[in-house]
Enzyme design. Structure first.
Site: not given
Ligand code: MG
Length: 417
Positions: A17, A114
Site C-alpha cells: 500500500d 494498492e
Molecule cells: Mg494508500
C-alpha cells in the site's frame, strides 16, 4: 486452539500500500512541497473544495480526507492546496505494479495505490524470509520510484491487507497463523476489510467489538443476523479466507469505471454537492481517457445520512468521453435524484457500456438525434419517476448541446452549470 485448526497457512501473500499516494506523488514532482503541509483537493480556488489526500505535515496538523478546504484551513492555516493530476497517479501506479511483476506474475491491483502479490514458493529466490523480501521490495520502491509503501505479509489476502494498515509509513508487518490470536483478535472490528460503519454499529449492539469476538461467534448466528456478509466476516476473522491473487495478465478488462466519496460532514447544499461530484467526474473521465474508452451508461449514486441508497442512470444512444459531456449528464442525474432536503453522506459516479476508442462511430446523424436514449431507474426516490417524454426532451437537449459544442440549452429545473 480448535478455532485455528483449519487454517491453510502455506501461502505467502503480500499487500503493498503506497503511503499518502496522491500527496506523495505531488511531493515527488515538486520537492519543495515536502516541507510544507499540503493537500490534494477538488478545486483549490474554492473554499468548499474537498481534501482528497494530504501529506504527513498536514496530517499532523489534523487535516483529514474528505473534509472541505475551509475546515482544513481552520486547523492548518498555511495548508498548501494543489489540484489532482490523475494521469500522473495512473502512470506511477503502472510503474509500481511493473516492479512488483518482476517478482511474481500474480499481482492484483486493489485500487490505484494498492496491490496484492502472491509470493508463495517465490520469496526464497530473493530473501531469507517473507519479511525480508517485503523489506527488499520497500527499498526497491523507495529507491526506484521515490515513494514509500507499507507491506502486510500473511497467508491470505484479508490478513495481508490488515497487516499493511497496522504499521506505516514504510513498514513491514507479518501476520502468521500463530500471530492471529495475539495480533489480530484484540483489534477493533473496523480494522477488518468490509466492516463498514453500519455493520460495525450493528455488531456493537450485540457486544461484538473486536475481531476476536467475531471469530468466536457462531457463524450461523452471524448469517442470520447480518445476512450473507456474516458468513464472509466470520471466515475473515478466523483466518479462513482463501481467494487467489489474480494474474496481472489475466485481469478482467474493466467493465465499468467508478469513483465514490464518503464525506466527513453530510452535504446539504448544491455548492458542496457540485464540488464533490466535480472531483469524482474528473477522476472517472481521466481513467476513461487513460484506458482509451468511451462510455454510454452513466450512473450517479447517493447515500443519505440514514444510509438509504438512491441511484439513477442514463443510457445514451452514443458513446462519449469528454468531461463536459459526462458532467452534463451527471449534473442532470443529481438534479433528478436529490430532493434538496435529504442530507447526503456519500456520492458516487460510475460509467459503463465501455467501448474502445476508435471502434465507436461518434459522428451523429439527424436520424440519431430524433431517436431517444434509454433511461433506466435503479432504485430512486419520488423524483425518479419522470415521464418518458421528459427523458426524451432531455436527451434531445443534450445531443443538440453537444452538436453546438456548448451548453446553450437547459431545462428550467436544472441548476446552473
Ligand atoms: Mg494508500
Amino acid at each position: 486452539m480448535e478455532l485455528l485448526s483449519n487454517i491453510n497457512s502455506h501461502r505467502t501473500i503480500l499487500h503493498c500500500d503506497c503511503n499518502g499516494y496522491y500527496a506523495s506523488v505531488e511531493c515527488l514532482m515538486r520537492p519543495e512541497l515536502c516541507y510544507l503541509p499540503m493537500a490534494v483537493t477538488g478545486n483549490p480556488e474554492n473554499r468548499h473544495g474537498i481534501i482528497l489526500a494530504k501529506n504527513q505535515l498536514a496530517k499532523e496538523a489534523g487535516v483529514i480526507t474528505a473534509e472541505t478546504i475551509s475546515e482544513a484551513k481552520r486547523k492548518c492555516p498555511h495548508l498548501v492546496c494543489v489540484s489532482p493530476q490523475h494521469d500522473l497517479y495512473q502512470e506511477y501506479s503502472i510503474k509500481i505494479n511493473n516492479i512488483y511483476r518482476e517478482y511474481t506474475e500474480r499481482v492484483e491491483p486493489f485500487g490505484i495505490d494498492e496491490s496484492f502479490l502472491d509470493m508463495t514458493a517465490l520469496w526464497q529466490n530473493y530473501a531469507a524470509s517473507p519479511a525480508q523480501f517485503a523489506d527488499l521490495l520497500r527499498k526497491r520502491i523507495r529507491e526506484n520510484i521515490g515513494l514509500t509503501i507499507s507491506v502486510g505479509v500473511s497467508f491470505n489476502k484479508i490478513l495481508a491487507k490488515l497487516g499493511s494498515d497496522l504499521k506505516k509509513p514504510d513498514a513491514t508487518t507479518v501476520i502468521s497463523p500463530k500471530d492471529l490470536a495475539a495480533k489480530v483478535w484484540p483489534l477493533d472490528i473496523t480494522n477488518l476489510l468490509y466492516v463498514g460503519k453500519v455493520t460495525a454499529e450493528r455488531l456493537r449492539v450485540i457486544n461484538i467489538n473486536t475481531i476476536g469476538d467475531l471469530a468466536k461467534t457462531d457463524p450461523d448466528f452471524l448469517v442470520s443476523y447480518l445476512g450473507k456478509i456474516g458468513e464472509n466476516l466470520s471466515l475473515y476473522a478466523r483466518g479462513l479466507e482463501n481467494s487467489e491473487v489474480q494474474k496481472y495478465s489475466e485481469l478482467d478488462e474493466a467493465k465499468s469505471i467508478g469513483n465514490g466519496m464518503t464525506f466527513s460532514e453530510d452535504l446539504t447544499d448544491w455548492t458542496k454537492i457540485k464540488e464533490g461530484l466535480s472531483g469524482l467526474v474528473d477522476e472517472v473521465v481521466t481513467r476513461l481517457i487513460r484506458s482509451r474508452k468511451l462510455c454510454n451508461v452513466i450512473q450517479v449514486q447517493l447515500k443519505s445520512s440514514d444510509f438509504q441508497v438512491y441511484s439513477r442512470q442514463t443510457t445514451l444512444s452514443q458513446h462519449i468521453q469528454k468531461r463536459e459531456q459526462v458532467w452534463t449528464i451527471v449534473w442532470q442525474l443529481i438534479n433528478e435524484l436529490w430532493d434538496e432536503t435529504t442530507p447526503i453522506r456519500l456520492l458516487a459516479v460510475t460509467v459503463s457500456g465501455l467501448e474502445n476508442q476508435g471502434e465507436v462511430y461518434t459522428q451523429m446523424s439527424l436520424a440519431d438525434i430524433s431517436s431517444s436514449g434509454k433511461k433506466t431507474v435503479v432504485g430512486g426516490n419520488k423524483k425518479a419517476k419522470d415521464s418518458k417524454k421528459q427523458d426524451q426532451i432531455k436527451n434531445l437537449i443534450f445531443k443538440l448541446n453537444q452538436q453546438m459544442g456548448g451548453n446553450y440549452l437547459k431545462l428550467g429545473r436544472n441548476k446552473e452549470l
